[in-house]
Design a protein around this motif. Structure first.
Motif, PDB file in Angstrom:
ATOM      1  N   GLY A 181     -18.755 -52.649   6.000  1.00  0.00           N
ATOM      2  CA  GLY A 181     -18.700 -52.636   4.543  1.00  0.00           C
ATOM      3  C   GLY A 181     -20.000 -52.164   3.923  1.00  0.00           C
ATOM      4  O   GLY A 181     -19.994 -51.357   2.982  1.00  0.00           O
ATOM      5  N   GLY A 182     -21.131 -52.649   4.452  1.00  0.00           N
ATOM      6  CA  GLY A 182     -22.425 -52.247   3.906  1.00  0.00           C
ATOM      7  C   GLY A 182     -22.700 -50.770   4.109  1.00  0.00           C
ATOM      8  O   GLY A 182     -23.182 -50.078   3.194  1.00  0.00           O
ATOM      9  N   LEU A 183     -22.404 -50.255   5.292  1.00  0.00           N
ATOM     10  CA  LEU A 183     -22.636 -48.839   5.552  1.00  0.00           C
ATOM     11  C   LEU A 183     -21.693 -47.957   4.732  1.00  0.00           C
ATOM     12  O   LEU A 183     -22.072 -46.865   4.303  1.00  0.00           O
ATOM     13  CB  LEU A 183     -22.461 -48.552   7.045  1.00  0.00           C
ATOM     14  N   SER A 184     -20.487 -48.429   4.505  1.00  0.00           N
ATOM     15  CA  SER A 184     -19.543 -47.668   3.681  1.00  0.00           C
ATOM     16  C   SER A 184     -20.038 -47.536   2.250  1.00  0.00           C
ATOM     17  O   SER A 184     -19.829 -46.503   1.592  1.00  0.00           O
ATOM     18  CB  SER A 184     -18.162 -48.340   3.694  1.00  0.00           C
ATOM     19  N   LEU A 185     -20.713 -48.553   1.756  1.00  0.00           N
ATOM     20  CA  LEU A 185     -21.252 -48.510   0.398  1.00  0.00           C
ATOM     21  C   LEU A 185     -22.497 -47.643   0.304  1.00  0.00           C
ATOM     22  O   LEU A 185     -22.714 -46.953  -0.698  1.00  0.00           O
ATOM     23  CB  LEU A 185     -21.584 -49.930  -0.081  1.00  0.00           C
ATOM     24  N   LYS A 186     -23.320 -47.638   1.351  1.00  0.00           N
ATOM     25  CA  LYS A 186     -24.624 -46.978   1.291  1.00  0.00           C
ATOM     26  C   LYS A 186     -24.620 -45.543   1.810  1.00  0.00           C
ATOM     27  O   LYS A 186     -25.548 -44.789   1.517  1.00  0.00           O
ATOM     28  CB  LYS A 186     -25.646 -47.789   2.079  1.00  0.00           C
ATOM     29  N   SER A 187     -23.608 -45.167   2.580  1.00  0.00           N
ATOM     30  CA  SER A 187     -23.607 -43.844   3.190  1.00  0.00           C
ATOM     31  C   SER A 187     -22.252 -43.173   3.001  1.00  0.00           C
ATOM     32  O   SER A 187     -21.244 -43.631   3.541  1.00  0.00           O
ATOM     33  CB  SER A 187     -23.940 -43.935   4.687  1.00  0.00           C
ATOM     34  N   GLU A 188     -22.251 -42.080   2.277  1.00  0.00           N
ATOM     35  CA  GLU A 188     -21.001 -41.334   2.071  1.00  0.00           C
ATOM     36  C   GLU A 188     -20.506 -40.759   3.387  1.00  0.00           C
ATOM     37  O   GLU A 188     -19.304 -40.702   3.646  1.00  0.00           O
ATOM     38  CB  GLU A 188     -21.233 -40.221   1.041  1.00  0.00           C
ATOM     39  N   LEU A 189     -21.441 -40.317   4.253  1.00  0.00           N
ATOM     40  CA  LEU A 189     -21.041 -39.750   5.537  1.00  0.00           C
ATOM     41  C   LEU A 189     -20.399 -40.813   6.419  1.00  0.00           C
ATOM     42  O   LEU A 189     -19.366 -40.547   7.057  1.00  0.00           O
ATOM     43  CB  LEU A 189     -22.250 -39.146   6.257  1.00  0.00           C
ATOM     44  N   PHE A 190     -20.982 -42.003   6.474  1.00  0.00           N
ATOM     45  CA  PHE A 190     -20.362 -43.063   7.259  1.00  0.00           C
ATOM     46  C   PHE A 190     -18.969 -43.347   6.741  1.00  0.00           C
ATOM     47  O   PHE A 190     -18.030 -43.495   7.535  1.00  0.00           O
ATOM     48  CB  PHE A 190     -21.195 -44.345   7.220  1.00  0.00           C
ATOM     49  N   ARG A 191     -18.811 -43.441   5.440  1.00  0.00           N
ATOM     50  CA  ARG A 191     -17.503 -43.736   4.841  1.00  0.00           C
ATOM     51  C   ARG A 191     -16.485 -42.672   5.242  1.00  0.00           C
ATOM     52  O   ARG A 191     -15.344 -42.989   5.601  1.00  0.00           O
ATOM     53  CB  ARG A 191     -17.650 -43.820   3.323  1.00  0.00           C
ATOM     54  N   ARG A 192     -16.902 -41.410   5.223  1.00  0.00           N
ATOM     55  CA  ARG A 192     -15.985 -40.333   5.590  1.00  0.00           C
ATOM     56  C   ARG A 192     -15.638 -40.375   7.075  1.00  0.00           C
ATOM     57  O   ARG A 192     -14.472 -40.231   7.451  1.00  0.00           O
ATOM     58  CB  ARG A 192     -16.615 -38.979   5.234  1.00  0.00           C
ATOM     59  N   LEU A 193     -16.646 -40.595   7.916  1.00  0.00           N
ATOM     60  CA  LEU A 193     -16.389 -40.649   9.355  1.00  0.00           C
ATOM     61  C   LEU A 193     -15.518 -41.850   9.723  1.00  0.00           C
ATOM     62  O   LEU A 193     -14.662 -41.763  10.611  1.00  0.00           O
ATOM     63  CB  LEU A 193     -17.706 -40.702  10.124  1.00  0.00           C
ATOM     64  N   TRP A 194     -15.722 -42.965   9.047  1.00  0.00           N
ATOM     65  CA  TRP A 194     -14.925 -44.162   9.336  1.00  0.00           C
ATOM     66  C   TRP A 194     -13.456 -43.923   9.002  1.00  0.00           C
ATOM     67  O   TRP A 194     -12.561 -44.345   9.744  1.00  0.00           O
ATOM     68  CB  TRP A 194     -15.466 -45.351   8.552  1.00  0.00           C
ATOM     69  N   THR A 195     -13.195 -43.227   7.907  1.00  0.00           N
ATOM     70  CA  THR A 195     -11.806 -42.981   7.513  1.00  0.00           C
ATOM     71  C   THR A 195     -11.163 -41.866   8.338  1.00  0.00           C
ATOM     72  O   THR A 195      -9.950 -41.663   8.249  1.00  0.00           O
ATOM     73  CB  THR A 195     -11.712 -42.622   6.022  1.00  0.00           C
ATOM     74  N   ASP A 196     -11.944 -41.159   9.158  1.00  0.00           N
ATOM     75  CA  ASP A 196     -11.361 -40.170  10.069  1.00  0.00           C
ATOM     76  C   ASP A 196     -10.603 -40.824  11.222  1.00  0.00           C
ATOM     77  O   ASP A 196      -9.807 -40.169  11.904  1.00  0.00           O
ATOM     78  CB  ASP A 196     -12.449 -39.260  10.652  1.00  0.00           C
ATOM     79  N   HIS A 197     -10.898 -42.094  11.508  1.00  0.00           N
ATOM     80  CA  HIS A 197     -10.209 -42.865  12.549  1.00  0.00           C
ATOM     81  C   HIS A 197     -10.413 -42.300  13.960  1.00  0.00           C
ATOM     82  O   HIS A 197      -9.578 -42.496  14.834  1.00  0.00           O
ATOM     83  CB  HIS A 197      -8.700 -42.968  12.253  1.00  0.00           C
ATOM     84  N   ASN A 198     -11.525 -41.616  14.187  1.00  0.00           N
ATOM     85  CA  ASN A 198     -11.815 -41.154  15.542  1.00  0.00           C
ATOM     86  C   ASN A 198     -12.385 -42.300  16.360  1.00  0.00           C
ATOM     87  O   ASN A 198     -13.179 -43.106  15.853  1.00  0.00           O
ATOM     88  CB  ASN A 198     -12.798 -39.985  15.516  1.00  0.00           C
ATOM     89  N   VAL A 199     -11.981 -42.388  17.621  1.00  0.00           N
ATOM     90  CA  VAL A 199     -12.452 -43.447  18.510  1.00  0.00           C
ATOM     91  C   VAL A 199     -12.914 -42.824  19.822  1.00  0.00           C
ATOM     92  O   VAL A 199     -12.311 -41.879  20.314  1.00  0.00           O
ATOM     93  CB  VAL A 199     -11.350 -44.506  18.783  1.00  0.00           C
ATOM     94  N   ARG A 200     -13.998 -43.365  20.385  1.00  0.00           N
ATOM     95  CA  ARG A 200     -14.502 -42.834  21.640  1.00  0.00           C
ATOM     96  C   ARG A 200     -15.394 -43.865  22.322  1.00  0.00           C
ATOM     97  O   ARG A 200     -16.288 -44.435  21.709  1.00  0.00           O
ATOM     98  CB  ARG A 200     -15.297 -41.547  21.392  1.00  0.00           C
ATOM     99  N   GLU A 201     -15.132 -44.097  23.591  1.00  0.00           N
ATOM    100  CA  GLU A 201     -15.977 -44.983  24.383  1.00  0.00           C
ATOM    101  C   GLU A 201     -17.263 -44.256  24.748  1.00  0.00           C
ATOM    102  O   GLU A 201     -17.292 -43.025  24.844  1.00  0.00           O
ATOM    103  CB  GLU A 201     -15.234 -45.410  25.651  1.00  0.00           C
ATOM    104  N   LYS A 202     -18.328 -45.018  24.923  1.00  0.00           N
ATOM    105  CA  LYS A 202     -19.611 -44.439  25.354  1.00  0.00           C
ATOM    106  C   LYS A 202     -19.668 -44.580  26.865  1.00  0.00           C
ATOM    107  O   LYS A 202     -19.832 -45.677  27.384  1.00  0.00           O
ATOM    108  CB  LYS A 202     -20.771 -45.188  24.694  1.00  0.00           C
ATOM    109  N   THR A 203     -19.530 -43.484  27.590  1.00  0.00           N
ATOM    110  CA  THR A 203     -19.467 -43.543  29.051  1.00  0.00           C
ATOM    111  C   THR A 203     -20.634 -42.811  29.701  1.00  0.00           C
ATOM    112  O   THR A 203     -21.520 -43.416  30.288  1.00  0.00           O
ATOM    113  CB  THR A 203     -18.144 -42.959  29.556  1.00  0.00           C
ATOM    114  N   HIS A 204     -20.649 -41.494  29.594  1.00  0.00           N
ATOM    115  CA  HIS A 204     -21.729 -40.711  30.172  1.00  0.00           C
ATOM    116  C   HIS A 204     -21.792 -39.374  29.440  1.00  0.00           C
ATOM    117  O   HIS A 204     -20.868 -38.998  28.711  1.00  0.00           O
ATOM    118  CB  HIS A 204     -21.488 -40.476  31.669  1.00  0.00           C
TER     119      HIS A 204
END
Length: 278
Positions: free
Chosen positions: A199-222
């Motif tokens: 919630g805090g990042l969505s309010l403070k960063s337009e880019l975070f808000r846009r990326l969050w609503t893209d619904h992309n998911v990815r595990e951090k592997t290698h």
């Protein structure tokens, strides 16, 4: 979770073109990107009305067979498939409140300290940086100088300008961080700190808000990551992520250069200077 499920399905449907799944191009301008609801329902073997209810957040009790069919029709990868199942069948809320902040175990800290030549750190599902070694601080940031609440990769990526200096491909790092955070958020619907972070990042960063609503998911592997250091310039390091047995939702991320490469020499120099400063 029903609303999140509908939004995820809609975002994945928009990504698939009719020709990708063998549907004929009938010509004319399509009013929606990707597949129509009716087309996806046909591919998954469900009624258009039932699929519409899912996208509208009005579906419940989705069977494993239907989820499998949707995953195949949408061409989901393993991370996306797991996320889909997590949205459709969320975990029950924990009976006991989750601790506000956890710490890496002493044995894990000892392991990090023993990795003299490899930058490494431990993060949790919120991307909180729980522990790190001297080389990680020398290469990236002196995490110990940050207030505890700011030792978080998502916060650093979107709210600290130094992140763009450390990572020349900063937007890629930002995308990966959001995708990791969203992937693991589905397993922690009762995590108040995680909800506050998003919630805090969505309010403070337009880019975070846009990326969050893209619904992309990815595990951090290698993979490989490019860093920039004021002493040596750019260097390329491969990374490997290791699950920490006995420590729920914690992973150890370790970096290493190609042996004999210029990046190996650069990392060695960073380590020598860092050791002298300590």
């Amino acid at each position: 979770m029903a609303k999140e499920l509908g939004e995820f399905l809609k975002s994945r449907r928009a990504r698939v073109r009719p020709e990708d799944v063998g549907l004929p191009d009938l010509g004319g301008r399509r009013r929606v990107p990707g597949l129509r609801r009716e087309e996806l329902a046909q591919l998954a073997g469900v009624s258009a009305d039932y699929y519409m209810r899912l996208e509208q957040g009005r579906g419940g009790g989705v069977s494993e067979e239907v989820l499998d069919a949707l995953a195949r029709a949408l061409r989901l990868d393993d991370d996306e498939r797991g996320y889909l199942f997590g949205l459709a069948r969320p975990r029950r809320a924990a009976r006991r409140p989750r601790r506000a902040r956890r710490a890496a175990s002493p044995r894990l800290r000892n392991l990090l300290d023993s990795m003299h030549d490899a930058p490494a750190y431990v993060i949790d599902h919120r991307t909180d940086i729980l522990a790190w070694n001297r080389m990680a601080a020398a290469l990236m940031l002196d995490f110990g100088a940050l207030p505890p609440d700011e030792r978080n990769w998502a916060r650093l990526c979107f709210l600290d300008p130094r992140a763009a200096e450390i990572f020349p491909e900063w937007e890629l790092k930002a995308r990966e961080t959001v995708a990791y955070l969203r992937l693991h958020a589905v397993d922690h619907p009762d995590d108040r700190r995680l909800a506050e972070l998003v919630g805090g990042l969505s309010l403070k960063s337009e880019l975070f808000r846009r990326l969050w609503t893209d619904h992309n998911v990815r595990e951090k592997t290698h993979g490989e990551k490019r860093f920039h250091h004021p002493l040596v310039g750019d260097l390329w390091l491969t990374f490997q992520t290791l699950s920490v047995l006995g420590e729920e939702d914690q992973v150890l991320v370790a970096y290493a250069p190609e042996p004999g490469s210029a990046s190996a020499d650069a990392l060695r120099l960073i380590g020598m200077v860092g050791a002298e400063q300590h």
